[in-house]
Design a protein around this motif. Structure first.
Motif, short mmCIF file in Angstrom:
data_model
loop_
_atom_site.label_atom_id
_atom_site.label_comp_id
_atom_site.label_asym_id
_atom_site.label_seq_id
_atom_site.Cartn_x
_atom_site.Cartn_y
_atom_site.Cartn_z
N LEU A 185 0.80 -1.23 0.00
CA LEU A 185 0.00 0.00 0.00
C LEU A 185 0.83 1.27 0.00
O LEU A 185 0.28 2.37 -0.16
N ILE A 222 -0.36 5.18 -1.64
CA ILE A 222 -0.46 6.34 -0.73
C ILE A 222 0.54 7.42 -1.13
O ILE A 222 0.20 8.60 -1.22
N TRP A 233 -6.32 -7.15 -0.29
CA TRP A 233 -5.02 -7.16 0.41
C TRP A 233 -4.23 -8.42 0.03
O TRP A 233 -3.64 -9.10 0.85
N PRO A 247 3.78 -7.24 3.78
CA PRO A 247 3.64 -7.31 5.24
C PRO A 247 4.52 -8.36 5.92
O PRO A 247 4.69 -8.31 7.13
N GLY A 274 6.45 -4.55 6.05
CA GLY A 274 5.76 -4.54 7.34
C GLY A 274 4.70 -3.46 7.39
O GLY A 274 4.07 -3.14 6.38
N THR A 275 4.55 -2.86 8.58
CA THR A 275 3.52 -1.86 8.78
C THR A 275 3.71 -0.65 7.87
O THR A 275 4.83 -0.19 7.69
N VAL A 276 2.62 -0.16 7.30
CA VAL A 276 2.65 1.07 6.50
C VAL A 276 2.34 2.21 7.45
O VAL A 276 1.17 2.50 7.74
N GLY A 277 3.39 2.82 7.99
CA GLY A 277 3.20 3.82 9.04
C GLY A 277 3.56 5.22 8.59
O GLY A 277 4.17 5.43 7.53
N SER A 328 9.63 -11.43 8.66
CA SER A 328 8.94 -11.26 9.93
C SER A 328 8.79 -12.62 10.60
O SER A 328 8.65 -13.65 9.92
N PRO A 339 -0.74 -8.16 12.05
CA PRO A 339 0.02 -7.47 11.00
C PRO A 339 -0.59 -6.17 10.49
O PRO A 339 0.10 -5.39 9.83
N MET A 340 -1.85 -5.90 10.78
CA MET A 340 -2.51 -4.73 10.18
C MET A 340 -2.45 -3.47 11.04
O MET A 340 -2.99 -2.44 10.64
N TRP A 341 -1.83 -3.55 12.22
CA TRP A 341 -1.85 -2.41 13.13
C TRP A 341 -0.47 -2.07 13.65
O TRP A 341 0.38 -2.96 13.79
N ASP A 342 -0.29 -0.79 13.94
CA ASP A 342 0.87 -0.39 14.73
C ASP A 342 0.36 -0.22 16.16
O ASP A 342 -0.67 0.41 16.40
N GLY A 351 2.32 -5.33 13.53
CA GLY A 351 3.16 -5.20 12.33
C GLY A 351 4.22 -6.27 12.28
O GLY A 351 4.01 -7.40 12.73
N THR A 352 5.39 -5.89 11.77
CA THR A 352 6.48 -6.84 11.60
C THR A 352 6.92 -7.43 12.94
O THR A 352 7.05 -6.71 13.92
N SER A 372 -2.33 0.15 9.95
CA SER A 372 -1.38 0.22 8.84
C SER A 372 -2.12 0.76 7.61
O SER A 372 -3.31 0.49 7.43
N GLY A 373 -1.42 1.53 6.78
CA GLY A 373 -2.04 2.03 5.56
C GLY A 373 -2.63 0.89 4.74
O GLY A 373 -1.96 -0.12 4.54
N GLY A 374 -3.87 1.06 4.28
CA GLY A 374 -4.48 -0.03 3.52
C GLY A 374 -5.93 0.24 3.21
O GLY A 374 -6.50 1.26 3.64
#
Lengths: 380, 380
Positions: A104, A108, A140, A190, A255-258, A358, B190-193, B255-256, B358-360
């Motif tokens: 992603l 973005i 996803w 991810p 990994g996380t898209v932060g 990961s 994996p979808m959250w920080d 996340g990772t 996480s961005g998505g």
């Protein structure tokens, strides 16, 4: 929109639709209608509208619209948002993202660039297509769910194929010819930790290779990686190279898209636009894990470390770590017993960790880490 | 192993298998055989072996073996690795991980603890079951693929149910009674920080709540979070509370699953074992994003921020950021148009960001962030 007209001659069609041009690639007749900004494919007496753009890329200034991918038996028309900024003479750049639906970062960052480009771009043309594969993105998933295809294995696509092939065909025919340079924005997804990078595969032509590495380094991301592996048919970069384009593949971390990571990627994009001469300003080195450094590395197939058995992989190092021969890269835990049954995975030679998986379940012989060394290839 | 014997009376069974005890919960007869370290369920003349442990938890010192979950119509017997360390009198702790198959932090950290515990534990008992749900783990999915069940919604389980329920039943009957305290190791997936944390839901009994928060804070992780939301039936913590246990739910980031993060989680576990008195030493505050700080926060249902439309969520802040009313938390991009069609998501009040997605791609009304404030509940 669906329009099919059976059993009419090209002559009748031309008179009815004021069609000014007819070309004949192969056995089919492609009819171009400037009035409708579109092409129609004439097969067995049936006229089908081909994929088209809802905007005129030659129009000066900013335009927003869609790349409209023709319907097929597996799904209807797809409308992919597209943004164009035409400031006349100068470099012509195509930015694409979302080739794989679980990456992603590209979609973005491409949207961020589109938001400030109208105030920043001084010359040339930029076309932005943030999501190549909206179907995979919504799921996803790396590949398109409906046909199971990896979009980066089907270029230049096929107008009559399944949806992934139809999208690739639309991009290859309608957008790629309008650019000299392509930035295709990927990430490691991810399951991996990976530094913000630009990667390129070795290119046979030394001049093209040198230009590509120079352009890649202009992003000033923490890593530029020359990745030597076997040719894979259908990749976007291979097709773009065959069309004489300069192709840059961004791999925006994993990994996380932060928020912090996205800012790094955006800085890299601005640096590259400055280097291309599309935008004025001074390039900045982004800070990644408390460092402002860039390095150009190379990796080969033998630098891939794989799992010695199936089980749970535990990473024991981080990306961009320098490791010595024998240093611990990770541990592979047997799922069947505790605490015995673990295997150490160690560095075969002194190297730099450029990707590490990961923690998670892996099969036997699955990739768990990628090592690299300083780039030594001559790039002319 | 499969053993079924049809049409025999309990009397015949008792004489044949030297069965010393027979209890009758409900309408079924459960037959306990010390000789085979197991129970057999006698239903309609058929004797089925129930889930059992391959090791004797009362044996002094370290033991490794399996929790053997009985077969069912959906799959055969499952062997879940289990580790026990019995140093006699003292606290009795059960550590579980891998309740959800895409949260690998727990299984890895539990194995790390098992590797050094024999040299560190001075008293009491510790039982470690690193993977509650090996089927979900292998599929990297939150729920069990075969029955679609969330293991944290089926406690205390059911011996005759589907595989998720059978695992929960085996844990509830064979392991939970052997402990006074439970550490159940989760993560945000994996979808959250999310920062390394211990979370707890409000507990009606003030004394129990105070003990839980004290134990949670003893991990010295960056965040201890009191999370107020509606009761969800079948959670492991609710069942453990009903059995008089002190229950700690670790949420080891998101996340990772990387090397540095795993070291933080392991440090938290060592701190907690020191606080329980099982291990000697001095607690250390782990460093998370260049800070060595711990804070206790609380969050409520109204602190969840949701997507105002479907589209691509772009995070614009990071976990543990202090935000003021109106500060930008994230942006929701319409997938249909570019660059218009974005919606800002802003902080409704001054707060601390405790989780951000996480961005998505997200649907309408999907959670994208969780805010929190300093904990003010009296914990006695």
């Amino acid at each position: 929109m669906r329009w099919q007209r059976p059993k009419e001659s090209i002559g009748e069609l031309k008179s009815r639709w004021r069609i000014f041009e007819a070309t004949k690639p192969g056995a089919e007749t492609v009819v171009t209608s400037p009035r409708f900004n579109s092409q129609w494919r004439h097969t067995n007496g049936t006229l089908n509208r081909m994929s088209y753009l809802s905007i005129d890329l030659d129009k000066p200034g900013a335009s927003s619209g869609h790349l409209i991918v023709r319907e097929g038996s597996d799904c209807g028309e797809l409308l992919l948002p597209v943004f164009s900024l035409n400031r006349g003479e100068g470099p012509r750049l195509l930015i694409t993202g979302g080739c794989h639906g679980n990456e992603l970062e590209g979609p973005i960052v491409a949207r961020r660039v589109a938001s400030w480009l109208p105030e920043a771009q001084t010359c040339g043309r930029v076309i932005i297509l943030p999501e190549l594969n909206p179907l995979a993105l919504q799921a996803w998933s790396r590949n398109t769910p409906s046909d199971g295809l990896n979009m980066n294995r089907v270029f230049p696509g096929c107008a009559e194929g399944s949806v992934t092939e139809r999208i690739a065909d639309a991009v290859s025919r309608l957008l790629l010819p309008m650019a000299d340079t392509v930035f295709d924005l990927h990430s490691f997804g991810p399951m991996w930790d990976f530094p913000p990078s630009i990667i390129t595969h070795p290119i046979a032509d030394a001049g093209s290779m040198a230009r590509t590495v120079r352009m890649a380094e202009a992003f000033k991301l923490p890593m530029t990686l020359v990745w030597e592996h076997q040719d894979t048919p259908g990749m976007f970069d291979t097709w773009a190279h065959s069309q004489g384009k300069l192709f840059i593949c961004a791999e925006f971390g994993g990994g996380t898209v932060g928020s912090e990571a996205l800012t790094i990627y955006e800085t890299g994009m601005r640096n590259a636009l400055i280097a291309l001469g599309l935008v004025e300003g001074t390039a900045e080195s982004p800070t990644f894990r408390q460092k402002k450094s860039s390095q150009t590395l190379e990796t080969r197939a033998c630098d891939e470390l794989k799992s010695p058995q199936r089980g749970i992989f535990e990473p024991r190092c981080s990306v961009l770590d320098d490791v010595q021969q024998g240093d611990l890269i990770g541990v592979l835990h047997s799922r069947d017993s505790l605490p015995d049954g673990s295997s150490d995975i160690r560095a075969p030679i002194a190297s730099i960790v450029c990707a590490i998986r990961s923690g998670g379940y892996v099969d036997f012989n699955e990739e768990v880490a990628l090592l690299a060394r300083q780039h030594t290839l001559s790039v002319g």
